[in-house]
Scaffold this motif. Structure first.
Motif, PDB file in Angstrom:
ATOM      1  N   PRO A 149      -5.671   7.943   2.227  1.00  0.00           N
ATOM      2  CA  PRO A 149      -5.763   8.796   3.411  1.00  0.00           C
ATOM      3  C   PRO A 149      -4.605   8.650   4.395  1.00  0.00           C
ATOM      4  N   ALA A 150      -3.766   7.636   4.228  1.00  0.00           N
ATOM      5  CA  ALA A 150      -2.636   7.440   5.147  1.00  0.00           C
ATOM      6  C   ALA A 150      -1.520   8.408   4.760  1.00  0.00           C
ATOM      7  N   LEU A 151      -1.618   9.636   5.234  1.00  0.00           N
ATOM      8  CA  LEU A 151      -0.717  10.696   4.788  1.00  0.00           C
ATOM      9  C   LEU A 151       0.666  10.613   5.426  1.00  0.00           C
ATOM     10  N   ASN A 152       0.716  10.482   6.743  1.00  0.00           N
ATOM     11  CA  ASN A 152       2.006  10.478   7.449  1.00  0.00           C
ATOM     12  C   ASN A 152       2.859  11.670   7.023  1.00  0.00           C
ATOM     13  N   PRO A 181      -9.621   0.339   1.623  1.00  0.00           N
ATOM     14  CA  PRO A 181      -9.488  -0.885   2.425  1.00  0.00           C
ATOM     15  C   PRO A 181      -8.721  -1.990   1.703  1.00  0.00           C
ATOM     16  N   MET A 182      -8.878  -2.083   0.367  1.00  0.00           N
ATOM     17  CA  MET A 182      -8.102  -3.080  -0.366  1.00  0.00           C
ATOM     18  C   MET A 182      -6.609  -2.764  -0.298  1.00  0.00           C
ATOM     19  N   SER A 183      -6.254  -1.478  -0.271  1.00  0.00           N
ATOM     20  CA  SER A 183      -4.831  -1.129  -0.184  1.00  0.00           C
ATOM     21  C   SER A 183      -4.255  -1.556   1.162  1.00  0.00           C
ATOM     22  N   CYS A 184      -5.093  -1.512   2.217  1.00  0.00           N
ATOM     23  CA  CYS A 184      -4.634  -1.990   3.530  1.00  0.00           C
ATOM     24  C   CYS A 184      -4.345  -3.485   3.468  1.00  0.00           C
ATOM     25  N   ILE A 220      -3.646  -5.273   0.755  1.00  0.00           N
ATOM     26  CA  ILE A 220      -2.482  -5.474  -0.110  1.00  0.00           C
ATOM     27  C   ILE A 220      -1.198  -5.135   0.636  1.00  0.00           C
ATOM     28  N   GLY A 221      -1.242  -4.050   1.411  1.00  0.00           N
ATOM     29  CA  GLY A 221      -0.072  -3.682   2.207  1.00  0.00           C
ATOM     30  C   GLY A 221       0.325  -4.780   3.174  1.00  0.00           C
ATOM     31  N   GLY A 222      -0.682  -5.441   3.771  1.00  0.00           N
ATOM     32  CA  GLY A 222      -0.395  -6.548   4.667  1.00  0.00           C
ATOM     33  C   GLY A 222       0.303  -7.696   3.963  1.00  0.00           C
ATOM     34  N   TYR A 223      -0.173  -8.040   2.769  1.00  0.00           N
ATOM     35  CA  TYR A 223       0.457  -9.110   1.991  1.00  0.00           C
ATOM     36  C   TYR A 223       1.901  -8.751   1.639  1.00  0.00           C
ATOM     37  N   HIS A 224       2.134  -7.493   1.275  1.00  0.00           N
ATOM     38  CA  HIS A 224       3.489  -7.083   0.902  1.00  0.00           C
ATOM     39  C   HIS A 224       4.427  -7.028   2.103  1.00  0.00           C
ATOM     40  N   ALA A 225       3.878  -6.732   3.278  1.00  0.00           N
ATOM     41  CA  ALA A 225       4.723  -6.528   4.460  1.00  0.00           C
ATOM     42  C   ALA A 225       5.201  -7.831   5.093  1.00  0.00           C
ATOM     43  N   ASN A 226       4.436  -8.920   4.910  1.00  0.00           N
ATOM     44  CA  ASN A 226       4.912 -10.199   5.450  1.00  0.00           C
ATOM     45  C   ASN A 226       6.281 -10.535   4.860  1.00  0.00           C
ATOM     46  N   GLY A 266      -3.195   0.313   7.463  1.00  0.00           N
ATOM     47  CA  GLY A 266      -3.177   1.186   6.292  1.00  0.00           C
ATOM     48  C   GLY A 266      -2.341   0.611   5.167  1.00  0.00           C
ATOM     49  N   GLY A 267      -2.295   1.331   4.079  1.00  0.00           N
ATOM     50  CA  GLY A 267      -1.468   0.957   2.939  1.00  0.00           C
ATOM     51  C   GLY A 267      -0.717   2.188   2.473  1.00  0.00           C
TER      52      GLY A 267
END
Length: 419
Positions: free
Chosen positions: A95-98, A148-151, A153-159, A317-318
Motif C-alpha cells: 500500500p505504500a504507493l508514493n 506489516p512484515m515488509s515494514c 524488513i524495511g527497517g532492518y534494511h534501512a539501518n 512502511g516498506g
C-alpha cells in the motif's frame, strides 16, 4: 456490483455500509478481499479524521474505505492489465504507493480502494508501480501480514553503519552485533524478533524489552530462547519495570559494549532517549514507532553523534522488494508472521475494534471480511470450545501450532461460513 465496507466519514466516525461499486475501467481491477489485519496506523487515521495528512478533506460526503493490510482474489481485470493478471489469482498488496509524490494510499485516501470490505477496485497507479503482486501461498492471512512484515524488513534494511576508510555506508544491521528491540513484545516487535533470527547478517545477541510480564510470557511461548539459540542468536527478554537501573543493566548485557542496532517500537520520549544512551560506537537507532503528535521530541546526545559516530533514523512502511521478501519467507515457513496475531474477527467487528484499538490487549487483530464474527482472542478459543464446536476445532488447530493462528484454522473458518 455491491460491496460491504467500513467507511470513514470523520473523526471516530466509522460506518459499516453496503453500497454499489461502479463498473471498473479498462485500467482498473476488481478484487474480492478475504483478509485484512487492523493496523495502529488506521487508529491514528480515525483519531485525526480529515486532519490526517493522507485523508481527503471531503470524507464527510465522500467517505473512504479503511484498511490497508489486505489480501484476496482477483475477480475482474481491465483490458490494460489482461496480459499480467487474470481472474481467480490470489493477490498481495504493497500500500505504500508514493505515486508521483502523492500521499494517497489505500485505506486512507480512496472511496473504492481499501481492505475493510468485501470487494474493492484497484486503481491504475497500483499496477503501474508494481504494487499488486501475485500470491501463491496456501493462506490469505500471511499475505495480509506481509504488509506489516515488509515494514519490519524495511527497517532492518534501512539501518546502516559507517566506513571511515571510504565513507561508504554498510546497509543493514551489524552482523554478529548487539541488537535491542525496545517495546518489542507487541505484534510488530515479535515480527521483528522472528525476522532477526533468520537474516544472513543476524546479531549475536538480541535483547527485547517490555514492561508487561503477560506480553513477555507470550513472547517466550511463540519465540523461545531455545529456538533462537538453535539459530545461533542469544535471545534475552527483559522487563525494564523490574530493573532498579534499566540503563546500567541493559548495558551490562552487552558487557559494556553497547548496542550496535536499536529499534524503538513505542513512541515514548524516555524510551527513545534511553535508546540513544545505549548506542555503541557507530551504533544506529531506528525510531520505528510512529507518534500521533507532530511535535513529538526527545533529546539526543550530540557529543556521541560527533565522537562516537552514533546516528538515528526513522522508517515507515516498506517497499515492493520488502513485501516480496516477506511473502517469500512466509510461504517457505522461514518466518512466522502469525506470532503477531492474537485476535480473529469478522467484518462486523472492524469499526469498534479500530476505534478502540489502544484499549484492546494483545497483538494483531486479523479480520475476515465475508462473514460476521465478534472479535475473539485466540486465548479464549478453549473456553468457547466447550459449548461451540467451531471454537473447539479452532482451539485444537491452534494448539497444534504453538497456540498460533494458521492456515488450517483459516480453512476451518471458511468451511464454517461458506467462504
Amino acid at each position: 456490483m455491491k460491496s460491504k465496507a467500513v467507511r470513514m466519514y470523520g473523526k471516530f466516525d466509522l460506518r459499516l455500509e453496503e453500497f454499489e461499486l461502479p463498473e471498473i475501467k479498462e485500467d482498473e481491477i476488481l478484487v474480492k478481499v478475504i483478509s485484512d489485519s487492523i493496523c495502529m496506523s488506521t487508529y491514528k487515521l480515525v483519531k485525526q479524521g480529515k486532519d490526517h495528512k493522507r485523508a481527503p478533506k471531503n470524507i464527510d460526503t465522500n467517505p473512504i474505505i479503511i484498511g490497508h493490510e489486505f489480501a484476496g482474489d482477483i475477480v475482474k481485470v481491465g483490458s490494460k492489465w489482461a496480459d499480467k493478471f487474470r481472474p481467480g489469482q490470489k493477490f498481495a498488496l504493497q500500500p505504500a504507493l508514493n505515486y508521483k509524490g502523492s500521499l494517497a494510499s489505500p485505506g486512507y485516501s480512496y472511496e473504492y480502494f481499501g481492505g475493510a470490505c468485501t470487494y474493492c477496485i484497484i486503481p491504475p497507479e497500483v499496477m503501474e508501480l508494481g504494487c499488486l503482486l501475485n500470491y501463491d501461498g496456501d493462506s490469505y492471512y500471511e499475505a495480509s501480514l506481509g504488509e506489516p512484515m515488509s515494514c519490519i524488513i524495511g527497517g532492518y534494511h534501512a539501518n546502516y553503519h559507517t566506513n571511515k576508510v571510504n565513507y561508504n555506508h554498510e546497509m543493514g544491521v551489524k552482523a554478529g552485533g548487539n541488537l535491542l528491540i525496545m517495546g518489542g513484545c507487541g505484534p510488530m516487535g515479535l515480527g521483528a524478533v522472528s525476522y532477526g533470527l533468520y537474516i544472513e547478517n543476524k546479531p549475536k545477541r538480541l535483547v527485547v524489552t517490555d514492561i508487561s510480564e503477560d506480553r513477555i510470557k507470550r513472547a517466550r511461548e511463540v519465540i523461545s530462547e531455545e529456538i533462537a539459540a538453535e539459530k545461533g542468536v542469544e535471545l534475552i527478554y527483559v522487563n525494564t519495570n523490574s530493573m532498579s537501573d534499566p540503563l546500567e543493566e541493559l548495558m551490562a548485557l552487552t558487557d559494556g559494549h553497547g548496542y550496535d542496532d536499536i529499534f524503538v517500537y513505542v513512541p515514548i520520549k524516555q524510551v527513545a532517549e534511553m535508546g540513544d544512551t545505549l548506542l555503541a560506537f557507530d551504533g544506529c537507532m531506528n525510531f520505528f514507532a510512529g507518534p500521533t503528535d507532530n511535535q513529538f521530541k526527545a533529546e539526543i546526545n550530540l557529543y556521541n553523534v560527533h565522537y562516537n559516530s552514533t546516528h538515528i533514523i526513522g522508517t515507515t512502511g516498506g517497499n515492493i522488494d520488502d513485501l516480496v521478501e516477506a511473502i517469500d519467507l512466509s510461504s517457505k515457513k522461514i518466518i512466522e508472521p502469525a506470532v503477531m496475531v492474537t485476535h480473529i474477527g469478522g467484518i462486523d467487528s472492524i469499526a469498534d475494534a479500530t476505534m478502540n484499538l489502544p484499549n484492546i490487549s494483545g497483538g494483531k487483530k486479523l479480520i475476515y471480511t465475508h462473514f460476521d464474527m465478534p472479535l475473539t482472542a485466540i486465548d479464549d478459543f478453549e473456553e468457547l470450545g466447550k459449548t461451540d464446536p467451531l471454537f473447539k476445532k479452532l482451539y485444537d488447530s491452534c494448539k497444534r501450532h504453538k497456540g498460533l493462528w494458521n492456515s488450517e484454522a483459516e480453512k476451518l473458518l471458511f468451511q464454517h461460513f461458506g467462504v
